[in-house]
Design a protein around this motif. Structure first.
Motif, PDB file in Angstrom:
ATOM      1  N   LEU A 119       0.822  -1.211   0.000  1.00 53.67           N
ATOM      2  CA  LEU A 119       0.000   0.000   0.000  1.00 53.67           C
ATOM      3  C   LEU A 119       0.854   1.258   0.000  1.00 53.67           C
ATOM      4  CD1 LEU A 119      -2.757  -1.164   2.459  1.00 53.67           C
ATOM      5  CD2 LEU A 119      -3.020  -0.702   0.016  1.00 53.67           C
ATOM      6  N   GLY A 120       2.173   1.066  -0.029  1.00 55.07           N
ATOM      7  CA  GLY A 120       3.054   2.210  -0.191  1.00 55.07           C
ATOM      8  C   GLY A 120       3.581   2.830   1.096  1.00 55.07           C
ATOM      9  N   GLY A 130       6.122   3.466   4.067  1.00 55.46           N
ATOM     10  CA  GLY A 130       7.549   3.295   4.335  1.00 55.46           C
ATOM     11  C   GLY A 130       7.739   2.571   5.649  1.00 55.46           C
ATOM     12  N   THR A 162       4.915   2.165   8.528  1.00 54.06           N
ATOM     13  CA  THR A 162       4.487   0.828   8.928  1.00 54.06           C
ATOM     14  C   THR A 162       4.631   0.667  10.441  1.00 54.06           C
ATOM     15  OG1 THR A 162       5.361   0.031   6.836  1.00 54.06           O
ATOM     16  CG2 THR A 162       4.818  -1.626   8.485  1.00 54.06           C
TER      17      THR A 162
END
Lengths: 267, 285
Positions: free
Chosen positions: B186-187, B189, B193
């Motif tokens: 989902l992009g 970093g 996260t």
């Protein structure tokens, strides 16, 4: 993600070092040749080990602690195993409440238990006696045994017992040949943990010892408040080595991680 | 009740009897006895004089505040230093995880008196830290690293780190690894996260560890006596003094209940705050 020397690994290493360093520095310090505490230690001698024998209070309290811890371990294991069996095998109405009650001494700080027991035992004439001290140590050790035995029983297959009965075995024989061997790791770890709980205890003992019944940790505690010399280091080094033997047995028999799996306090 | 059930019940009662006897005689009765005593004056008449003293004399409120402050600092130190260890344990190979777990737990099975003695060696005037700093020329005279509040927090953090690490590690182990992948897809970093996946998922562990470390710190006595010296007065220390030195048992008993009550109240309040505020959904699972 098993890179060596990750930043996280370095932080973890430092924190682990922080936790074990107080025990690591004791052993070299006990070998110092000077009269004061310093680190790194200065010179080399075994004088602080030979000096232990000139101090009867440490030798006596060590033997006393061993005796107290051994008795505590045996009694707590018997009492705790019986309760664990009763709670698991014969689920009755209110067994959950009884279980909670048996574990409740763990939720009250050791200091307050010590105070309560001292004041109450003074009233009934048990304060300062060996029996009083032993009872208090049994009280704080039993919950650990109960919990370990209950965990040990959680996967116990009662059809094994039933099978033995059908084959004509008497209840005692079933217990010795079937139940006990399966429970052995839990009961043994319970006994070692009870031994260490008693042997390490300061906070409860503090209120219940008398001049003739002083435990080793309390003798060290009192000595440390008056003077700090390498004598404490040599005694501590011996205690650490002795504890290490028990810790390794515990790790082999049961596993320290499982022992601390659910929250347990020992202060 | 059938005959066999009655027999079973009798066996259960007999097996439980010794434990219940110890529990009653060495725990329940003594606790009730000091509860009663805390509501008595020196002539053993029922009175609120002890609690009135605790509330009215600012000295006791100062001591209560110092006890809470040192416990909070210990919780904070355990969180900051314990969290990375738990994270490391979750990522490490099972062999390294085993080693770290052993090294974190094992010292805990040696008496606190001996661990504190080790700290005296490390933090003393001629101890490791002062020696290193002096040799490096960073300081001219030894720093005072113990017999003050700093020493207490160091000693308590060492004592209770194990509970924080294990509590966080337990919730860390439960995170499904595919969540990291999903966050990555989902992009998100690494930092994102961590903040949006790892932290919320480990919040129950952090809360469990914090309440445990807080409760244990509030009632610590030995470390306070050995590493705080005579200057750091907290509730356990003055309870001890009242009972063993001044022989004012009634006041000592009431201090014990002040300690017990304030600990339970603060832990409950804190738990409620965290649970109802933001991460309610995490706790409901």
């Amino acid at each position: 993600m098993s890179r060596k020397f990750s930043p996280l690994g370095i932080i973890a290493f430092i924190v682990v070092l922080f936790v074990i360093s107080p025990l690591l520095v004791v052993i070299p310090t006990s070998l110092t040749s000077v009269k004061y505490l310093s680190f790194p230690p200065i010179g080399f001698s075994l004088q602080w080990y030979s000096k232990i024998w000139d101090r009867p209070e440490f030798v006596d309290s060590f033997l006393f602690s061993l005796e107290l811890a051994a008795l505590t371990a045996v009694i707590a294991t018997l009492v705790g195993t019986m309760s664990g069996l009763a709670l698991h095998k014969y689920r009755f109405r209110g067994s959950g409440t009884v279980n909670g009650l048996l574990l409740s001494p763990l939720t009250v700080p050791a200091l307050i238990i010590g105070i309560a027991v001292l004041l109450f035992f003074t009233r009934i004439g048990l304060a300062g006696t060996f029996t009083g001290l032993l009872l208090a140590h049994v009280l704080i050790s039993v919950p650990y045994v109960v919990r370990l035995v209950l965990t040990g029983l959680s996967s116990f297959d009662y059809t094994l017992e039933r099978a033995a009965y059908i084959m004509g075995a008497k209840p005692l024989r079933v217990f010795i040949d079937i139940t006990l061997p399966i429970l052995k790791p839990a009961v043994m770890s319970g006994m070692i943990f009870a031994f260490l709980t008693s042997f390490d205890n300061v906070t409860v003992s503090l209120f219940l010892v008398s001049p003739t019944t002083t435990t080793l940790p309390l003798a060290i505690f009192s000595h440390m408040q008056e003077s700090l010399d390498p004598l404490v280091a040599s005694i501590s080094a011996l205690v650490i080595l002795l504890s290490l033997v028990f810790i390794i047995i515990l790790e082999r028999v049961y596993g320290l991680d499982r022992l601390f799996g659910s929250n347990s306090h020992s202060h | 009740m059938s005959e066999s059930r009655r027999r079973k019940m009798r066996t259960a009662v007999l097996l439980l009897a010794p434990a219940v006897a110890v529990l009653l005689g060495v725990f329940v009765l003594p606790m009730l006895y000091i509860l009663l005593m805390s509501f008595q004056n020196k002539q053993e008449h029922i009175s609120l004089v002890n609690y009135a003293t605790l509330v009215q004399d600012p000295y006791y409120l100062q001591v209560l505040w110092r006890t809470i402050k040192l416990s909070l600092l210990t919780v904070l130190a355990c969180l900051v230093f314990g969290y990375p260890v738990a994270m490391y344990m979750a990522q490490a190979s099972s062999k390294m995880r085993g080693i770290v777990t052993f090294l974190i737990i094992a010292p805990h099975l040696v008496s606190v008196v001996i661990r504190n003695f080790g700290w005296v060696i490390l933090l003393g005037e001629k101890g490791l830290i002062n020696n290193v700093l002096m040799q490096a020329g960073l300081i001219d005279k030894p720093l005072r690293l113990m017999y003050n509040e700093l020493g207490v927090v160091i000693g308590l953090t060492d004592s209770f780190m194990v509970y924080m690490v294990l509590a966080i590690a337990t919730s860390m182990y439960q995170i499904d690894v595919s969540l990291y992948k999903a966050a990555g897809i989902l992009g998100a970093g690494k930092l994102r996260t961590f903040l949006n996946v790892v932290v919320p998922m480990t919040l129950p562990g952090m809360l469990a560890g914090s309440t445990l470390v807080f409760s244990l710190s509030m009632s610590s006595f030995v470390t306070l006596a050995l590493m705080g010296g005579t200057s750091v007065k907290v509730l356990p220390v003055i309870a001890y003094e009242k009972i063993m030195t001044e022989l004012n048992w009634q006041l000592g008993a009431s201090i014990s209940f002040l300690l017990l009550f304030s600990t339970v109240a603060l832990v409950t309040l804190f738990t409620r705050l965290v649970e109802t505020k933001r991460y309610k959904e995490v706790f409901s699972s």
